[in-house]
Design a protein around this motif. Structure first.
Motif, PDB file in Angstrom:
ATOM      1  N   THR A 189       8.067   9.407  11.944  1.00 48.12           N
ATOM      2  CA  THR A 189       8.229   8.224  11.105  1.00 48.12           C
ATOM      3  C   THR A 189       7.221   7.178  11.521  1.00 48.12           C
ATOM      4  OG1 THR A 189      10.603   8.639  10.933  1.00 48.12           O
ATOM      5  CG2 THR A 189       9.853   6.417  10.404  1.00 48.12           C
ATOM      6  N   VAL A 190       6.646   6.514  10.537  1.00 47.48           N
ATOM      7  CA  VAL A 190       5.761   5.386  10.786  1.00 47.48           C
ATOM      8  C   VAL A 190       6.353   4.191  10.055  1.00 47.48           C
ATOM      9  CG1 VAL A 190       3.433   4.461  10.607  1.00 47.48           C
ATOM     10  CG2 VAL A 190       3.772   6.924  10.821  1.00 47.48           C
ATOM     11  N   ILE A 191       6.466   3.075  10.764  1.00 45.92           N
ATOM     12  CA  ILE A 191       6.960   1.847  10.144  1.00 45.92           C
ATOM     13  C   ILE A 191       5.769   0.913   9.993  1.00 45.92           C
ATOM     14  CG2 ILE A 191       8.506  -0.123  10.382  1.00 45.92           C
ATOM     15  CD1 ILE A 191      10.341   1.726  12.002  1.00 45.92           C
ATOM     16  N   PHE A 192       5.532   0.466   8.758  1.00 47.26           N
ATOM     17  CA  PHE A 192       4.433  -0.429   8.440  1.00 47.26           C
ATOM     18  C   PHE A 192       4.963  -1.820   8.107  1.00 47.26           C
ATOM     19  CE2 PHE A 192       2.904   3.795   7.275  1.00 47.26           C
ATOM     20  CZ  PHE A 192       1.635   3.809   7.822  1.00 47.26           C
ATOM     21  N   ASN A 193       4.138  -2.839   8.351  1.00 41.21           N
ATOM     22  CA  ASN A 193       4.518  -4.177   7.907  1.00 41.21           C
ATOM     23  C   ASN A 193       4.052  -4.376   6.460  1.00 41.21           C
ATOM     24  OD1 ASN A 193       1.774  -4.777   8.032  1.00 41.21           O
ATOM     25  ND2 ASN A 193       1.951  -6.195   9.741  1.00 41.21           N
ATOM     26  N   ARG A 194       4.285  -5.546   5.921  1.00 41.31           N
ATOM     27  CA  ARG A 194       3.944  -5.812   4.523  1.00 41.31           C
ATOM     28  C   ARG A 194       2.446  -5.737   4.255  1.00 41.31           C
ATOM     29  NH1 ARG A 194       8.206  -9.528   5.684  1.00 41.31           N
ATOM     30  NH2 ARG A 194      10.002  -9.070   4.386  1.00 41.31           N
ATOM     31  N   GLU A 195       1.642  -5.941   5.287  1.00 48.56           N
ATOM     32  CA  GLU A 195       0.192  -5.893   5.140  1.00 48.56           C
ATOM     33  C   GLU A 195      -0.372  -4.482   5.317  1.00 48.56           C
ATOM     34  OE1 GLU A 195       1.644  -8.363   7.287  1.00 48.56           O
ATOM     35  OE2 GLU A 195       1.692  -9.611   5.487  1.00 48.56           O
TER      36      GLU A 195
ATOM     37  N   LYS B 133      -2.615  16.511  10.568  1.00 47.37           N
ATOM     38  CA  LYS B 133      -3.842  15.708  10.531  1.00 47.37           C
ATOM     39  C   LYS B 133      -3.525  14.279  10.066  1.00 47.37           C
ATOM     40  CE  LYS B 133      -8.565  15.857   8.813  1.00 47.37           C
ATOM     41  NZ  LYS B 133      -9.546  16.598   8.016  1.00 47.37           N
ATOM     42  N   PHE B 134      -2.665  14.148   9.064  1.00 48.83           N
ATOM     43  CA  PHE B 134      -2.255  12.833   8.569  1.00 48.83           C
ATOM     44  C   PHE B 134      -1.565  12.042   9.674  1.00 48.83           C
ATOM     45  CE2 PHE B 134       1.218  10.300   6.665  1.00 48.83           C
ATOM     46  CZ  PHE B 134       0.468   9.420   5.902  1.00 48.83           C
ATOM     47  N   ARG B 135      -0.630  12.681  10.385  1.00 46.40           N
ATOM     48  CA  ARG B 135       0.096  12.005  11.455  1.00 46.40           C
ATOM     49  C   ARG B 135      -0.838  11.584  12.578  1.00 46.40           C
ATOM     50  NH1 ARG B 135       5.159  16.003  12.368  1.00 46.40           N
ATOM     51  NH2 ARG B 135       4.965  16.964  10.353  1.00 46.40           N
ATOM     52  N   ARG B 136      -1.732  12.465  12.973  1.00 47.09           N
ATOM     53  CA  ARG B 136      -2.664  12.145  14.060  1.00 47.09           C
ATOM     54  C   ARG B 136      -3.625  11.027  13.661  1.00 47.09           C
ATOM     55  NH1 ARG B 136      -1.832  15.010  18.439  1.00 47.09           N
ATOM     56  NH2 ARG B 136      -1.217  17.175  18.341  1.00 47.09           N
ATOM     57  N   ALA B 137      -3.928  10.890  12.369  1.00 44.19           N
ATOM     58  CA  ALA B 137      -4.792   9.795  11.921  1.00 44.19           C
ATOM     59  C   ALA B 137      -4.098   8.450  12.110  1.00 44.19           C
ATOM     60  CB  ALA B 137      -5.172   9.993  10.453  1.00 44.19           C
TER      61      ALA B 137
ATOM     62  N   TYR C 298       1.051  11.440  18.537  1.00 47.55           N
ATOM     63  CA  TYR C 298       2.231  12.079  17.979  1.00 47.55           C
ATOM     64  C   TYR C 298       1.871  13.014  16.841  1.00 47.55           C
ATOM     65  CZ  TYR C 298       5.098   8.726  20.517  1.00 47.55           C
ATOM     66  OH  TYR C 298       5.697   7.996  21.493  1.00 47.55           O
ATOM     67  N   ALA C 299       2.475  14.158  16.858  1.00 47.17           N
ATOM     68  CA  ALA C 299       2.376  15.085  15.740  1.00 47.17           C
ATOM     69  C   ALA C 299       3.707  15.819  15.613  1.00 47.17           C
ATOM     70  CB  ALA C 299       1.236  16.066  15.938  1.00 47.17           C
ATOM     71  N   ALA C 300       4.755  15.179  16.051  1.00 49.29           N
ATOM     72  CA  ALA C 300       6.087  15.787  16.067  1.00 49.29           C
ATOM     73  C   ALA C 300       6.691  15.843  14.667  1.00 49.29           C
ATOM     74  CB  ALA C 300       6.999  14.980  16.982  1.00 49.29           C
ATOM     75  N   ASP C 301       7.773  16.569  14.587  1.00 58.34           N
ATOM     76  CA  ASP C 301       8.514  16.655  13.340  1.00 58.34           C
ATOM     77  C   ASP C 301       9.983  16.505  13.681  1.00 58.34           C
ATOM     78  OD1 ASP C 301       8.938  17.000  10.671  1.00 58.34           O
ATOM     79  OD2 ASP C 301       8.737  19.172  10.699  1.00 58.34           O
TER      80      ASP C 301
ATOM     81  N   ASP D 259       0.833  -1.185   0.000  1.00 53.94           N
ATOM     82  CA  ASP D 259       0.000   0.000   0.000  1.00 53.94           C
ATOM     83  C   ASP D 259       0.869   1.236   0.000  1.00 53.94           C
ATOM     84  OD1 ASP D 259      -2.337  -1.462   0.109  1.00 53.94           O
ATOM     85  OD2 ASP D 259      -2.401  -1.441   2.283  1.00 53.94           O
ATOM     86  N   VAL D 260       0.330   2.287  -0.528  1.00 55.44           N
ATOM     87  CA  VAL D 260       1.000   3.579  -0.520  1.00 55.44           C
ATOM     88  C   VAL D 260       0.065   4.554   0.185  1.00 55.44           C
ATOM     89  CG1 VAL D 260       1.869   5.469  -1.932  1.00 55.44           C
ATOM     90  CG2 VAL D 260       2.209   3.098  -2.654  1.00 55.44           C
ATOM     91  N   TYR D 261       0.603   5.313   1.112  1.00 56.04           N
ATOM     92  CA  TYR D 261      -0.173   6.301   1.849  1.00 56.04           C
ATOM     93  C   TYR D 261       0.239   7.681   1.385  1.00 56.04           C
ATOM     94  CZ  TYR D 261      -1.382   2.404   4.805  1.00 56.04           C
ATOM     95  OH  TYR D 261      -1.845   1.205   5.256  1.00 56.04           O
ATOM     96  N   LEU D 262      -0.742   8.458   0.950  1.00 56.00           N
ATOM     97  CA  LEU D 262      -0.482   9.808   0.461  1.00 56.00           C
ATOM     98  C   LEU D 262      -1.269  10.795   1.306  1.00 56.00           C
ATOM     99  CD1 LEU D 262      -0.861   9.103  -3.346  1.00 56.00           C
ATOM    100  CD2 LEU D 262       1.257   9.231  -2.038  1.00 56.00           C
ATOM    101  N   ARG D 263      -0.754  11.974   1.394  1.00 53.58           N
ATOM    102  CA  ARG D 263      -1.455  13.022   2.121  1.00 53.58           C
ATOM    103  C   ARG D 263      -1.636  14.221   1.201  1.00 53.58           C
ATOM    104  NH1 ARG D 263       1.475  17.307   3.408  1.00 53.58           N
ATOM    105  NH2 ARG D 263       3.727  17.152   3.457  1.00 53.58           N
ATOM    106  N   ALA D 264      -2.585  15.050   1.539  1.00 54.38           N
ATOM    107  CA  ALA D 264      -2.838  16.259   0.763  1.00 54.38           C
ATOM    108  C   ALA D 264      -1.712  17.255   0.986  1.00 54.38           C
ATOM    109  CB  ALA D 264      -4.174  16.869   1.174  1.00 54.38           C
ATOM    110  N   PRO D 265      -1.506  18.182   0.039  1.00 60.07           N
ATOM    111  CA  PRO D 265      -0.486  19.218   0.239  1.00 60.07           C
ATOM    112  C   PRO D 265      -0.796  20.048   1.489  1.00 60.07           C
ATOM    113  CG  PRO D 265      -1.256  19.186  -2.033  1.00 60.07           C
ATOM    114  CD  PRO D 265      -2.155  18.271  -1.257  1.00 60.07           C
ATOM    115  N   GLY D 266       0.237  20.619   2.070  1.00 64.04           N
ATOM    116  CA  GLY D 266       0.083  21.455   3.246  1.00 64.04           C
ATOM    117  C   GLY D 266       0.556  20.735   4.494  1.00 64.04           C
ATOM    118  N   PRO D 267       0.240  21.275   5.666  1.00 63.39           N
ATOM    119  CA  PRO D 267       0.676  20.663   6.923  1.00 63.39           C
ATOM    120  C   PRO D 267       0.175  19.222   7.032  1.00 63.39           C
ATOM    121  CG  PRO D 267      -0.260  22.833   7.322  1.00 63.39           C
ATOM    122  CD  PRO D 267      -0.539  22.494   5.894  1.00 63.39           C
ATOM    123  N   ASP D 268       1.009  18.362   7.574  1.00 63.18           N
ATOM    124  CA  ASP D 268       0.620  16.953   7.651  1.00 63.18           C
ATOM    125  C   ASP D 268       0.256  16.498   9.064  1.00 63.18           C
ATOM    126  OD1 ASP D 268       3.133  16.912   8.739  1.00 63.18           O
ATOM    127  OD2 ASP D 268       3.935  15.419   7.391  1.00 63.18           O
TER     128      ASP D 268
END
Length: 73
Positions: free
Chosen positions: A27-33, A12-16, A21-24, A1-10
């Motif tokens: 990093t999110v580590i995903f498994n193969r699923e 909301k994407f991080r909190r989802a 965490y909403a730090a800068d 899977d590929v996760y994309l976010r809308a342009p601008g501050p992210d």
């Protein structure tokens, strides 16, 4: 899977992914699923990254090397 976010501050994407965490940097580590294995809300030393990524690739539990900035699921 590929996760994309809308342009601008992210924040909301991080909190989802992880509401704690909403730090800068963030990093999110995903498994193969596509399941989130860990979030990391800071920079880490190269040696820590190697341990974390080796565990992820081997499908082993992610070591929580810095609980102050890491959350392992």
């Amino acid at each position: 899977d590929v996760y994309l976010r809308a342009p601008g501050p992210d924040t909301k994407f991080r909190r989802a992914i992880d509401g704690d965490y909403a730090a800068d940097p963030f990093t999110v580590i995903f498994n193969r699923e596509g399941r989130a294995l860990a979030t990391i809300a800071d920079a880490l030393p190269e040696a820590d990254w190697k341990k974390i990524l080796a565990a992820a690739v081997a499908d082993e539990p992610i070591p929580n090397l810095n609980p102050e900035v890491m959350k392992v699921f």
